[in-house]
Design an enzyme around this catalytic site. Structure first.
Site, PDB file in Angstrom:
ATOM      1  N   GLU A  47     -11.611  29.437 -19.107  1.00  0.00           N
ATOM      2  CA  GLU A  47     -12.534  30.424 -19.649  1.00  0.00           C
ATOM      3  C   GLU A  47     -13.787  29.641 -20.034  1.00  0.00           C
ATOM      4  OE1 GLU A  47     -12.695  33.941 -22.857  1.00  0.00           O
ATOM      5  OE2 GLU A  47     -10.831  32.832 -22.253  1.00  0.00           O
TER       6      GLU A  47
ATOM      7  N   GLU B 188     -11.535  36.804 -12.028  1.00  0.00           N
ATOM      8  CA  GLU B 188     -11.341  36.064 -13.192  1.00  0.00           C
ATOM      9  C   GLU B 188     -11.892  34.577 -12.990  1.00  0.00           C
ATOM     10  OE1 GLU B 188      -9.982  37.106 -15.777  1.00  0.00           O
ATOM     11  OE2 GLU B 188      -9.407  38.850 -15.384  1.00  0.00           O
TER      12      GLU B 188
END
Length: 230
Positions: free
Chosen positions: A104, A95
């Site tokens: 992100e 991730e």
């Protein structure tokens, strides 16, 4: 004398049960810190570029402090403990790009579920992935903030700005969504974290997660078990 002996045995048994009850579960199985050594944690982070935001943000001490708030994480037998920790860091590695990213990359999606009335989105705020587990969606930020003591809806950026909160948020998500399926194999944890990758939709991403998991299990000296894919 026989009666006194029976009383002594009963007292001894009760004391033994009480002693087991007060020993933290992570100590009863295997200490998390003895598995997540400086070498292991550094081995992940050292693969990230020096320019990465996570290079200084994510620390082993920060993880261990967060883990102390979740005593059931890494609990169970030595094998179960090592598999769970390997699974957790396999997903974290995937991730965050080896603990590089705190947020992100693509921030265009607000991840606002307007049908959720319990944790309504706040105007101007986006609930894209943040932290080691890339916490996403308004309902997760709301529930996580409520559990950890910060306003996840009004200040979702706390997860990527506050080192004390970041790993706690990741472990909160893990313990509430993933921990219970560890006995089903690593594949079940992929479904819980990002089921959209499963069913042959993104085999490259699934295989990357499995690769990290196998590698970490090997480092811990434990078999990865069955049902690794989804």
């Amino acid at each position: 004398m026989a009666l006194n002996m029976r009383k002594d045995l009963l007292t001894f048994a009760l004391l033994g049960i009480f002693a087991l009850a007060i020993i933290p579960q992570n100590v009863m199985s295997q200490n998390v810190a003895s598995i997540v050594t400086p070498g292991f944690f550094g081995g992940i982070k050292n693969q990230a570029s020096a320019s990465c935001a996570g290079k200084s943000f994510y620390t082993r001490d920060g993880f261990l402090k967060a883990a102390s708030s979740f005593p059931k994480f890494g609990s169970g037998s030595a094998v179960e403990s090592k598999r769970e920790i390997a699974a957790f860091f396999a997903h974290v590695t995937h991730e965050t790009g080896h603990l590089c990213y705190t947020e992100e990359i693509d921030k265009s999606n607000a991840y606002c579920d307007q049908s959720n009335k319990q944790y309504p989105c706040v105007a101007g705020k986006k609930y894209y992935g943040r932290g080691p587990m890339q916490l996403t969606w308004n309902y997760n930020y709301g529930a996580c903030g409520k559990a950890l003591g910060f306003d996840g809806l009004k200040a979702p950026e706390t997860v990527s700005n506050d080192p004390a909160v970041s790993f706690k948020a990741a472990l909160w998500f893990w313990m509430n969504n993933v921990h219970s399926v560890m006995n089903q194999g690593f594949g079940a944890t992929i479904r819980k974290i990002n089921g959209l990758e499963c069913g042959g939709k993104h085999p490259d991403k699934v295989n990357a997660r499995i690769g990290y998991y196998r590698d970490y299990c090997k480092k811990f000296g434990v078999d990865p078990g069955q049902n690794l894919s989804c």
